[in-house]
Design a protein around this motif. Structure first.
Motif, PDB file in Angstrom:
ATOM      1  N   LEU A 183      18.853  -2.918   7.352  1.00  0.00           N
ATOM      2  CA  LEU A 183      19.345  -3.147   5.996  1.00  0.00           C
ATOM      3  C   LEU A 183      20.833  -3.452   6.059  1.00  0.00           C
ATOM      4  CD1 LEU A 183      18.150  -0.945   3.042  1.00  0.00           C
ATOM      5  CD2 LEU A 183      20.388  -2.048   3.021  1.00  0.00           C
ATOM      6  N   SER A 184      21.259  -4.592   5.472  1.00  0.00           N
ATOM      7  CA  SER A 184      22.662  -4.985   5.586  1.00  0.00           C
ATOM      8  C   SER A 184      23.029  -6.009   4.521  1.00  0.00           C
ATOM      9  CB  SER A 184      22.941  -5.585   6.969  1.00  0.00           C
ATOM     10  OG  SER A 184      22.310  -6.851   7.086  1.00  0.00           O
ATOM     11  N   PHE A 185      24.315  -6.244   4.387  1.00  0.00           N
ATOM     12  CA  PHE A 185      24.796  -7.299   3.501  1.00  0.00           C
ATOM     13  C   PHE A 185      24.739  -8.670   4.171  1.00  0.00           C
ATOM     14  CE2 PHE A 185      26.907  -3.814   1.149  1.00  0.00           C
ATOM     15  CZ  PHE A 185      26.613  -4.202  -0.150  1.00  0.00           C
ATOM     16  N   LYS A 186      24.665  -8.681   5.486  1.00  0.00           N
ATOM     17  CA  LYS A 186      24.643  -9.944   6.213  1.00  0.00           C
ATOM     18  C   LYS A 186      23.669  -9.835   7.378  1.00  0.00           C
ATOM     19  CE  LYS A 186      25.957 -14.146   7.237  1.00  0.00           C
ATOM     20  NZ  LYS A 186      25.593 -15.291   6.362  1.00  0.00           N
ATOM     21  N   PRO A 187      22.447 -10.367   7.210  1.00  0.00           N
ATOM     22  CA  PRO A 187      21.480 -10.307   8.311  1.00  0.00           C
ATOM     23  C   PRO A 187      22.010 -10.992   9.560  1.00  0.00           C
ATOM     24  CG  PRO A 187      20.419 -11.008   6.264  1.00  0.00           C
ATOM     25  CD  PRO A 187      21.902 -11.038   6.023  1.00  0.00           C
ATOM     26  N   ARG A 188      21.548 -10.511  10.700  1.00  0.00           N
ATOM     27  CA  ARG A 188      21.972 -11.105  11.969  1.00  0.00           C
ATOM     28  C   ARG A 188      21.397 -12.509  12.117  1.00  0.00           C
ATOM     29  NH1 ARG A 188      20.462  -5.871  13.259  1.00  0.00           N
ATOM     30  NH2 ARG A 188      18.443  -6.609  14.059  1.00  0.00           N
ATOM     31  N   GLY A 228      23.554  -8.208  -3.256  1.00  0.00           N
ATOM     32  CA  GLY A 228      23.779  -8.790  -1.943  1.00  0.00           C
ATOM     33  C   GLY A 228      23.182  -8.100  -0.739  1.00  0.00           C
ATOM     34  N   LEU A 229      22.564  -6.932  -0.904  1.00  0.00           N
ATOM     35  CA  LEU A 229      21.938  -6.297   0.253  1.00  0.00           C
ATOM     36  C   LEU A 229      20.628  -7.010   0.620  1.00  0.00           C
ATOM     37  CD1 LEU A 229      22.371  -2.446  -0.301  1.00  0.00           C
ATOM     38  CD2 LEU A 229      23.200  -3.783   1.647  1.00  0.00           C
TER      39      LEU A 229
END
Length: 348
Positions: A183-188, A228-229
């Motif tokens: 879970l993140s604001f910017k996926p890898r 944005g998550l």
């Protein structure tokens, strides 16, 4: 619940055109009881199939996470529910400065719905200044008006008080303790193949995928508190389960209870410190329910008295936000849950 019935209903909602694909996961006290994925990442038959590992942008479901961060700061004595915004952020106009942290959490600050300021500014410094000068539509504390501006301010307050970036504090307080590594604001970059795209953006000249959908948030170099998550259904469900009474390891019990207590009773929209209570968009239940939706087609839904947690993730805005069939789909799916999971008021 018979797997076939929910699978058929999900497929029916996809055929209805509510979304190109979606994932539904539901858990009770004995673990996961529903786990269904239907459709594809887009309406193109050559696009990848939707699975429980598909990553969706959560949009305003992000607000629930930020609410938890704010409650944690209150628990740590950094400020109180009644602390005025003007005492936490510099340069806030007097009328907004009198609004409290409680007002922001409950959408009773008097701020209007998120205005289209992004079309007037292409510089985040100018845009933030414009947001801070937005005129109130009513005095703080008088009525509920859902506005993403409330949580933009909460995000800035979190960063101001902690001297950390929002995503760093989120990781330390929620994601790492709960093991939500996906879970993140910017996926890898290597995850792009399993990210569901959202809308075609004229401003950006492309279909949005793996970056924040919200045009206002997209103008800021770092994440905002209102959206944005990104998450897959299992991670979001694990977060939802951790909020249920007796399960929270990230909030003291007296504050965790505020997630499931109404502070803006009828005739206003009944809101807690993070959720809408008994939202009819999630069907008719015989017991109190708590939920939050996201513009892109996401939702989180809790029935604490029955130990039920549910997440429905979709990219209903692909390729355009004009598709609003998710409302009927969400209501139909959750009504099915109410009709089949609840047995004489017993816990699952």
């Amino acid at each position: 619940m018979p797997d076939e019935s929910i699978r058929e209903l999900m497929a029916e909602m996809m055929a209805y055109g509510a979304f190109p694909g979606a994932v539904l996961m539901v858990s009770g006290v004995d673990g996961t009881v529903v786990e269904e994925a239907v459709g594809r990442l887009t309406y193109d038959s050559s696009s990848g199939e939707t699975t429980t590992r598909t990553i969706y942008e959560l949009a305003s479901v992000t607000k629930v996470f930020v609410a938890i961060l704010v409650l944690r700061l209150i628990a740590d004595g950094q400020f109180t529910f009644d602390t005025e915004i003007g005492n936490l952020l510099h340069g806030i106009p007097t009328d907004l400065g009198r609004a409290t942290v409680r007002d922001l959490l409950q959408h009773t600050s008097g701020l209007p719905s998120l205005p289209d300021l992004n079309v007037e500014y292409d510089n985040s410094t100018q845009l933030r200044g414009a947001i801070e000068r937005v005129s109130l539509e009513s005095n703080p504390g008088l009525r509920v008006c859902y506005s993403s501006l409330n949580y933009m301010f909460l995000g800035w307050i979190v960063e101001r008080i902690t001297s950390e970036k929002l995503e760093d504090f989120l990781g330390r307080i929620i994601l790492d303790p709960l093991g939500l590594s996906g879970l993140s604001f910017k996926p890898r970059a290597e995850e792009v193949y399993r990210i569901a795209p959202t809308e075609y953006s004229r401003r950006r000249g492309r279909v949005i995928c793996g970056e924040v959908h919200d045009e206002t948030a997209s103008l800021f170099p770092t994440p905002c508190g209102h959206t944005g998550l990104f998450a897959s259904a299992p991670d979001l469900l694990r977060f939802a389960e951790a909020l249920l009474p007796g399960h929270s390891s990230i909030l003291p019990s007296h504050l965790a209870g505020m997630l499931f207590s109404s502070f803006t009773p009828a005739p206003e929209i009944s809101r807690t410190m993070a959720f809408v209570m008994n939202d009819p968009e999630f069907g008719k239940w015989s017991v109190p329910t708590f939920s939050h939706i996201g513009f892109t087609g996401s939702s989180v839904f809790l029935v604490p008295s029955l130990g039920i947690s549910a997440v429905l993730l979709s990219n209903r805005v692909y390729p355009t936000r004009r598709n609003e069939r998710i409302t009927y789909a969400r209501q139909t799916i959750h009504q099915c849950l109410a009709d089949t999971l609840v047995d004489a008021g017993k816990r699952l």
